[in-house]
Design a protein around this motif. Structure first.
Motif, PDB file in Angstrom:
ATOM      1  N   UNK A   1       0.729  -1.216  -0.025  1.00 22.93           N
ATOM      2  CA  UNK A   1       0.187   0.219   0.034  1.00 22.93           C
ATOM      3  C   UNK A   1       0.981   1.278  -0.070  1.00 22.93           C
ATOM      4  N   UNK A   2       0.480   2.183  -0.731  1.00 19.24           N
ATOM      5  CA  UNK A   2       1.271   3.519  -0.789  1.00 19.24           C
ATOM      6  C   UNK A   2       0.925   4.360   0.563  1.00 19.24           C
ATOM      7  N   UNK A   3       1.851   5.519   0.697  1.00 15.88           N
ATOM      8  CA  UNK A   3       1.744   6.574   1.826  1.00 15.88           C
ATOM      9  C   UNK A   3       0.179   7.131   1.655  1.00 15.88           C
ATOM     10  N   UNK A   4      -0.221   7.478   2.767  1.00 17.70           N
ATOM     11  CA  UNK A   4      -1.556   8.276   2.719  1.00 17.70           C
ATOM     12  C   UNK A   4      -1.424   9.398   1.602  1.00 17.70           C
ATOM     13  N   UNK A   5      -2.764   9.419   0.860  1.00 13.75           N
ATOM     14  CA  UNK A   5      -2.649  10.588  -0.073  1.00 13.75           C
ATOM     15  C   UNK A   5      -2.996  12.097   0.426  1.00 13.75           C
ATOM     16  N   UNK A   6      -2.553  12.904  -0.049  1.00 14.42           N
ATOM     17  CA  UNK A   6      -2.868  14.372   0.397  1.00 14.42           C
ATOM     18  C   UNK A   6      -3.659  14.828  -0.767  1.00 14.42           C
ATOM     19  N   UNK A   7      -5.029  14.829  -0.348  1.00 12.46           N
ATOM     20  CA  UNK A   7      -5.940  15.313  -1.611  1.00 12.46           C
ATOM     21  C   UNK A   7      -7.196  15.845  -0.887  1.00 12.46           C
ATOM     22  N   UNK A   8      -7.540  17.006  -1.722  1.00 11.06           N
ATOM     23  CA  UNK A   8      -8.758  17.681  -1.398  1.00 11.06           C
ATOM     24  C   UNK A   8     -10.069  17.114  -1.773  1.00 11.06           C
ATOM     25  N   UNK A   9      -9.878  15.977  -2.389  1.00 14.77           N
ATOM     26  CA  UNK A   9     -11.176  15.169  -2.958  1.00 14.77           C
ATOM     27  C   UNK A   9     -11.410  14.388  -1.890  1.00 14.77           C
ATOM     28  N   UNK A  10     -12.806  14.170  -1.261  1.00 13.70           N
ATOM     29  CA  UNK A  10     -13.169  13.354  -0.164  1.00 13.70           C
ATOM     30  C   UNK A  10     -13.002  11.573  -1.092  1.00 13.70           C
ATOM     31  N   UNK A  11     -12.878  10.881   0.048  1.00 18.79           N
ATOM     32  CA  UNK A  11     -12.754   9.525  -0.045  1.00 18.79           C
ATOM     33  C   UNK A  11     -14.000   8.900  -0.553  1.00 18.79           C
ATOM     34  N   UNK A  12     -15.128   9.356  -0.237  1.00 13.46           N
ATOM     35  CA  UNK A  12     -16.539   8.954  -0.833  1.00 13.46           C
ATOM     36  C   UNK A  12     -16.755   9.432  -2.094  1.00 13.46           C
ATOM     37  N   UNK A  13     -16.179  10.477  -2.539  1.00 18.99           N
ATOM     38  CA  UNK A  13     -16.392  10.958  -3.873  1.00 18.99           C
ATOM     39  C   UNK A  13     -15.639   9.808  -4.868  1.00 18.99           C
ATOM     40  N   UNK A  14     -14.518   9.561  -4.282  1.00 15.14           N
ATOM     41  CA  UNK A  14     -13.746   8.537  -5.223  1.00 15.14           C
ATOM     42  C   UNK A  14     -14.273   7.111  -5.266  1.00 15.14           C
ATOM     43  N   UNK A  15     -14.856   6.903  -4.315  1.00 17.41           N
ATOM     44  CA  UNK A  15     -15.674   5.436  -4.177  1.00 17.41           C
ATOM     45  C   UNK A  15     -16.909   5.651  -4.951  1.00 17.41           C
ATOM     46  N   UNK A  16     -17.419   6.829  -5.066  1.00 19.83           N
ATOM     47  CA  UNK A  16     -18.828   7.044  -5.928  1.00 19.83           C
ATOM     48  C   UNK A  16     -18.360   7.259  -7.365  1.00 19.83           C
ATOM     49  N   UNK A  17     -17.249   7.551  -7.767  1.00 18.77           N
ATOM     50  CA  UNK A  17     -16.812   7.449  -9.070  1.00 18.77           C
ATOM     51  C   UNK A  17     -16.552   6.381  -9.664  1.00 18.77           C
ATOM     52  N   UNK A  18     -15.757   5.262  -8.751  1.00 20.36           N
ATOM     53  CA  UNK A  18     -15.677   3.863  -9.043  1.00 20.36           C
ATOM     54  C   UNK A  18     -16.867   3.163  -9.308  1.00 20.36           C
ATOM     55  N   UNK A  19     -17.775   3.301  -8.416  1.00 17.51           N
ATOM     56  CA  UNK A  19     -18.939   2.627  -8.197  1.00 17.51           C
ATOM     57  C   UNK A  19     -19.912   3.021  -9.591  1.00 17.51           C
ATOM     58  N   UNK A  20     -19.766   4.266  -9.993  1.00 17.10           N
ATOM     59  CA  UNK A  20     -20.782   4.517 -11.156  1.00 17.10           C
ATOM     60  C   UNK A  20     -20.068   4.267 -12.395  1.00 17.10           C
ATOM     61  N   UNK A  21     -18.789   4.214 -12.650  1.00 14.02           N
ATOM     62  CA  UNK A  21     -17.978   3.885 -13.914  1.00 14.02           C
ATOM     63  C   UNK A  21     -18.678   2.972 -14.733  1.00 14.02           C
ATOM     64  N   UNK A  22     -19.170   1.667 -14.006  1.00 15.78           N
ATOM     65  CA  UNK A  22     -19.596   0.471 -14.890  1.00 15.78           C
ATOM     66  C   UNK A  22     -20.761   0.802 -15.545  1.00 15.78           C
ATOM     67  N   UNK A  23     -21.519   1.917 -15.185  1.00 14.48           N
ATOM     68  CA  UNK A  23     -22.935   2.197 -15.677  1.00 14.48           C
ATOM     69  C   UNK A  23     -22.861   3.421 -16.191  1.00 14.48           C
ATOM     70  N   UNK A  24     -21.882   4.412 -16.247  1.00 17.21           N
ATOM     71  CA  UNK A  24     -21.943   5.759 -16.629  1.00 17.21           C
ATOM     72  C   UNK A  24     -20.936   5.857 -17.593  1.00 17.21           C
ATOM     73  N   UNK A  25     -19.981   5.061 -17.926  1.00 17.92           N
ATOM     74  CA  UNK A  25     -18.961   5.376 -18.611  1.00 17.92           C
ATOM     75  C   UNK A  25     -19.066   5.120 -20.295  1.00 17.92           C
TER      76      UNK A  25
END
Length: 75
Positions: free
Chosen positions: A1-25
């Protein structure tokens, strides 16, 4: 696993992007698929497209973290 990320994007947003990808891409429509399977092979075109598009759009998201989010969604 990599080091903790420094991002302004919430983890939940990333999770939602990955969840939506199979039906929205564009790739999922072209392939007629609707799931990012946990067991990924070299031929899994949908997951490879998600890697390119989502990880490319969110440079602070390491690929191993994206894979972990994908795998945890299947549990």
């Amino acid at each position: 696993m990599s080091a903790p990320r420094l991002a302004a994007i919430a983890f939940e947003h990333i999770e939602a992007e990955l969840a939506a990808f199979p039906i929205a891409s564009e790739t999922s429509f072209r392939l007629g698929t609707s799931a990012l399977y946990q067991l990924v092979s070299q031929k899994d075109v949908l997951w490879r497209a998600a890697e390119r598009e989502i990880v490319g759009a969110l440079p602070s998201l390491p690929l191993d973290e994206a894979s972990l989010i994908r795998d945890n969604r299947r549990r």
